[in-house]
Design a protein around this motif. Structure first.
Motif, PDB file in Angstrom:
ATOM      1  N   ASN A  95       0.775  -1.302  -0.013  1.00  0.00           N
ATOM      2  CA  ASN A  95       0.014  -0.084   0.023  1.00  0.00           C
ATOM      3  C   ASN A  95       0.943   1.185  -0.128  1.00  0.00           C
ATOM      4  OD1 ASN A  95       0.570   0.726   2.857  1.00  0.00           O
ATOM      5  ND2 ASN A  95      -0.672  -1.003   3.175  1.00  0.00           N
ATOM      6  N   ALA A  96       0.243   2.542  -0.306  1.00  0.00           N
ATOM      7  CA  ALA A  96       1.305   3.587  -0.216  1.00  0.00           C
ATOM      8  C   ALA A  96       1.557   4.294   1.087  1.00  0.00           C
ATOM      9  CB  ALA A  96       0.341   4.816  -0.816  1.00  0.00           C
ATOM     10  N   THR A  97       0.875   3.878   2.196  1.00  0.00           N
ATOM     11  CA  THR A  97       1.225   3.971   3.511  1.00  0.00           C
ATOM     12  C   THR A  97       2.723   3.123   3.841  1.00  0.00           C
ATOM     13  OG1 THR A  97      -0.926   4.172   4.088  1.00  0.00           O
ATOM     14  CG2 THR A  97       0.353   4.037   6.074  1.00  0.00           C
TER      15      THR A  97
ATOM     16  N   SER B 105      -4.451  16.574   4.073  1.00  0.00           N
ATOM     17  CA  SER B 105      -4.219  15.183   3.494  1.00  0.00           C
ATOM     18  C   SER B 105      -4.726  14.038   4.256  1.00  0.00           C
ATOM     19  CB  SER B 105      -2.584  15.023   3.497  1.00  0.00           C
ATOM     20  OG  SER B 105      -2.297  13.900   2.577  1.00  0.00           O
ATOM     21  N   PHE B 106      -4.469  12.821   3.706  1.00  0.00           N
ATOM     22  CA  PHE B 106      -4.934  11.855   4.465  1.00  0.00           C
ATOM     23  C   PHE B 106      -3.913  11.480   5.618  1.00  0.00           C
ATOM     24  CE2 PHE B 106      -4.980   6.834   4.730  1.00  0.00           C
ATOM     25  CZ  PHE B 106      -6.139   6.755   5.418  1.00  0.00           C
TER      26      PHE B 106
ATOM     27  N   ALA C 248      -1.936   9.140   6.490  1.00  0.00           N
ATOM     28  CA  ALA C 248      -0.764   8.554   6.216  1.00  0.00           C
ATOM     29  C   ALA C 248       0.531   9.438   5.772  1.00  0.00           C
ATOM     30  CB  ALA C 248      -0.977   7.414   4.988  1.00  0.00           C
ATOM     31  N   SER C 249       0.156  10.505   5.297  1.00  0.00           N
ATOM     32  CA  SER C 249       1.204  11.478   4.996  1.00  0.00           C
ATOM     33  C   SER C 249       1.984  11.944   6.090  1.00  0.00           C
ATOM     34  CB  SER C 249       0.590  12.790   4.311  1.00  0.00           C
ATOM     35  OG  SER C 249      -0.125  12.475   3.281  1.00  0.00           O
TER      36      SER C 249
ATOM     37  N   VAL D  19       2.139  16.875  -0.875  1.00  0.00           N
ATOM     38  CA  VAL D  19       0.886  16.321  -1.216  1.00  0.00           C
ATOM     39  C   VAL D  19       0.500  16.747  -2.553  1.00  0.00           C
ATOM     40  CG1 VAL D  19      -1.189  15.199  -0.560  1.00  0.00           C
ATOM     41  CG2 VAL D  19       0.672  15.567   1.360  1.00  0.00           C
TER      42      VAL D  19
ATOM     43  N   ASP E 141       4.133  12.795  -2.101  1.00  0.00           N
ATOM     44  CA  ASP E 141       3.031  11.965  -1.573  1.00  0.00           C
ATOM     45  C   ASP E 141       2.092  12.195  -2.823  1.00  0.00           C
ATOM     46  OD1 ASP E 141       0.778  10.693  -1.171  1.00  0.00           O
ATOM     47  OD2 ASP E 141       0.627  11.189   1.079  1.00  0.00           O
TER      48      ASP E 141
ATOM     49  N   SER F 157       0.041  10.336  -4.074  1.00  0.00           N
ATOM     50  CA  SER F 157      -1.079   9.191  -4.180  1.00  0.00           C
ATOM     51  C   SER F 157      -2.243   9.654  -4.981  1.00  0.00           C
ATOM     52  CB  SER F 157      -1.613   9.107  -2.690  1.00  0.00           C
ATOM     53  OG  SER F 157      -0.715   8.477  -2.006  1.00  0.00           O
ATOM     54  N   HIS F 158      -2.568  10.725  -5.314  1.00  0.00           N
ATOM     55  CA  HIS F 158      -3.700  11.313  -5.961  1.00  0.00           C
ATOM     56  C   HIS F 158      -2.987  11.633  -7.443  1.00  0.00           C
ATOM     57  CE1 HIS F 158      -5.668  13.519  -2.465  1.00  0.00           C
ATOM     58  NE2 HIS F 158      -5.445  12.146  -2.092  1.00  0.00           N
TER      59      HIS F 158
ATOM     60  N   SER G 110      -0.218   5.691  -4.796  1.00  0.00           N
ATOM     61  CA  SER G 110      -1.179   4.764  -4.023  1.00  0.00           C
ATOM     62  C   SER G 110      -2.202   4.002  -5.260  1.00  0.00           C
ATOM     63  CB  SER G 110      -2.302   5.381  -3.183  1.00  0.00           C
ATOM     64  OG  SER G 110      -3.151   4.411  -2.673  1.00  0.00           O
TER      65      SER G 110
ATOM     66  N   HIS H 226      -4.830   2.381  -4.190  1.00  0.00           N
ATOM     67  CA  HIS H 226      -6.243   1.978  -3.682  1.00  0.00           C
ATOM     68  C   HIS H 226      -7.320   1.864  -4.508  1.00  0.00           C
ATOM     69  CE1 HIS H 226      -9.571   2.951  -1.248  1.00  0.00           C
ATOM     70  NE2 HIS H 226      -9.137   2.445  -0.161  1.00  0.00           N
TER      71      HIS H 226
ATOM     72  N   LYS I  32      -8.418   5.738  -6.146  1.00  0.00           N
ATOM     73  CA  LYS I  32      -7.384   6.353  -6.816  1.00  0.00           C
ATOM     74  C   LYS I  32      -6.995   6.038  -8.401  1.00  0.00           C
ATOM     75  CE  LYS I  32      -6.079   7.569  -2.548  1.00  0.00           C
ATOM     76  NZ  LYS I  32      -5.109   7.446  -1.546  1.00  0.00           N
TER      77      LYS I  32
ATOM     78  N   GLY J  16      -2.409  -1.560  -2.821  1.00  0.00           N
ATOM     79  CA  GLY J  16      -0.930  -1.271  -3.269  1.00  0.00           C
ATOM     80  C   GLY J  16      -0.354   0.061  -3.396  1.00  0.00           C
TER      81      GLY J  16
ATOM     82  N   TYR K  79      -9.589  17.416   2.956  1.00  0.00           N
ATOM     83  CA  TYR K  79      -9.755  16.307   4.016  1.00  0.00           C
ATOM     84  C   TYR K  79      -9.929  16.984   5.265  1.00  0.00           C
ATOM     85  CZ  TYR K  79      -7.199  13.126   1.147  1.00  0.00           C
ATOM     86  OH  TYR K  79      -6.808  12.074   0.169  1.00  0.00           O
TER      87      TYR K  79
HETATM   88  C1  LIG Z   1      -4.737   7.293  -0.223  1.00  0.00           C
HETATM   89  C2  LIG Z   1      -3.695   7.967   0.381  1.00  0.00           C
HETATM   90  C3  LIG Z   1      -2.661   7.606   1.149  1.00  0.00           C
HETATM   91  C4  LIG Z   1      -2.544   6.064   1.591  1.00  0.00           C
HETATM   92  O1  LIG Z   1      -2.712   5.094   0.404  1.00  0.00           O
HETATM   93  P1  LIG Z   1      -2.944   3.638   0.825  1.00  0.00           P
HETATM   94  O2  LIG Z   1      -2.452   3.057  -0.275  1.00  0.00           O
HETATM   95  O3  LIG Z   1      -4.418   3.340   1.160  1.00  0.00           O
HETATM   96  O4  LIG Z   1      -1.918   3.398   2.023  1.00  0.00           O
HETATM   97  C5  LIG Z   1      -1.704   8.296   1.357  1.00  0.00           C
HETATM   98  N1  LIG Z   1      -1.574   9.682   1.143  1.00  0.00           N
HETATM   99  C6  LIG Z   1      -2.439  10.145   0.338  1.00  0.00           C
HETATM  100  C7  LIG Z   1      -2.689  11.584  -0.038  1.00  0.00           C
HETATM  101  C8  LIG Z   1      -3.741   9.427  -0.221  1.00  0.00           C
HETATM  102  O5  LIG Z   1      -4.625   9.919  -0.727  1.00  0.00           O
END
Ligand SMILES: *Cc1c(COP(=O)(O)O)cnc(C)c1O
Length: 377
Positions: free
Chosen positions: A53-55, A79-80, A82-83, A131, A157, A159-160, A183, A185, A188, A195, A321
């Motif tokens: 996963n991206a985390t 952001s989410f 995880a960042s 991000v 980051d 992810s988007h 990411s 997910h 995404k 992943g 967010y």
């Molecule tokens: C979705 C997301 C993550 C985490 O992604 P995962 O693959 O679900 O772990 C991290 N940062 C941002 C900005 C996200 O949108």
């Protein structure tokens, strides 16, 4: 219910996964390698390390850059979680940079000011994690210039933002960063179910990313015996299975078409919302957004009403967010959203409208008409 985002899975995706199920390797087989190659090639970068996963990718990115409990890491609160969590896993202290309200991305002015204060108090960050909100790149050239002055590393980051561009280059080229994370997910740009991936141009960072994502084990020192392996650091099992990589590889072949479709749908929204005087996020010069999200800014008093009205018509919206600093776990660390006035203002007004390749203009038209009844009263 029309969701705010959803995956797009076709028969060819399904057969790609089924083929792996019938093969010898469910994990650590050829598909992961092919997917890594394909994404790094797409981005024009040298190396890619797939993760579960991206985390996890953000975590090993911090480890590869030697983030420890003596360090400060800065990111965006829009952001989410995880960042920011990725740095805390390494024991680092995190802090947040305010944003530009018109893009949702970190403000270079706010960052510049914060850096000069941090220099005085000897609390400069080791890593900054921009991000790329909603799929639009941050101002990476300006960020890179600041990194040279203040000596920090950069993890994007993104992810988007797979499929987006910055200054005519794909996001993920790592031209202005050390590592870029994607990411996969389901909401995404492309999906592998769960992943992620970490991209870099550095041979040293590639080796460290692989080390930390695979138990800290290296297999090169096989001089003693062919079965030999050594653990060189305390790593994690963050590997992506072949099943997921096969799905990702097949999805990647459709990415450009989807980015184009998302941009076209976004333009439809912009055109129709402009006549209602509803503000949409701005795309700045030098950027092509992947349009992972389509965000509007409403008058503060109208946001909840808009959410409820659309929901009552079977249309889901979302808020991207809740600022990370407002999470109880971050409040307990002493953070407050008042420290980030623009992030707070943005949060009070933002609403994410549905956007995904299968959305139709008819559905969009319906969403805009509903919003019209709300803003006009
Ligand atoms: C979705 C997301 C993550 C985490 O992604 P995962 O693959 O679900 O772990 C991290 N940062 C941002 C900005 C996200 O949108």
């Amino acid at each position: 219910m029309i969701p705010y985002g959803r995956q797009n899975i076709c028969e060819d995706d399904i057969s790609a996964v089924v083929d792996v199920l019938r093969s010898d390797f469910l994990t650590q087989g050829p598909k992961v390698y092919q997917f890594e190659q394909a994404v790094s090639e797409y981005c024009g970068a040298n190396y890619a390390v797939a993760t579960n996963n991206a985390t996890a990718a953000l975590h090993i990115a911090c480890l590869a850059l030697d983030v420890s409990d003596e360090d400060f890491v800065w990111t965006s609160a829009n952001s989410f979680v995880a960042s920011a969590n990725c740095a805390r896993y390494c024991g680092a202290q995190v802090d947040f940079i305010d944003i530009n309200k018109s893009t949702g991305n970190i403000s270079i002015e706010a960052l510049t000011e914060k850096l000069s204060l941090a220099r005085q108090s000897d609390t400069l960050p080791k890593v900054v994690i921009p991000v790329h909100f909603a799929g639009q790149s941050c101002d990476m050239e300006a960020l890179h210039k600041l990194s040279l002055v203040y000596g920090f590393s950069i993890i994007e980051d993104a992810s988007h933002a797979l499929g987006g561009q910055y200054k005519q280059k794909p996001i993920g080229s790592c031209r202005y960063s050390d590592i870029c994370v994607f990411s996969f997910h389901p909401v995404k740009m492309i999906t592998t179910a769960e992943g992620g991936m970490a991209i870099t141009n550095s041979d040293v960072l590639d080796k460290k990313l692989r080390l930390y994502g695979n138990h800290g084990i290296v297999k090169e020192s096989q001089a003693l015996a062919p079965w030999f392996y050594e653990q060189h650091a305390l790593g994690h099992n963050y590997r992506m299975p072949d099943l997921n990589a096969a799905l990702g590889l097949n999805q990647l072949s459709k990415l450009n078409e989807w980015v184009e479709k998302r941009n076209q749908l976004a333009n439809f929204y912009k055109h129709h919302l402009a006549s209602l005087n509803i503000e949409c996020l701005t795309i700045i010069e030098d950027c092509t957004s992947s349009y992972h999200l389509f965000v509007i800014l409403l008058a503060k008093e109208k946001r909840l009403a808009a959410y409820q009205l659309l929901k009552s018509h079977g249309i889901a919206t979302q808020v991207h967010y809740i600022p990370i600093v407002m999470q109880p776990d971050y409040q307990a660390l002493g953070f407050s959203v008042e420290q980030l006035p623009t992030t707070q203002q943005y949060y009070e007004q933002c609403l994410t409208l549905p956007l995904y390749p299968d959305l139709t203009h008819e559905q969009q038209g319906n969403i805009c008409s509903l919003l019209a009844t709300l803003v006009n009263d």
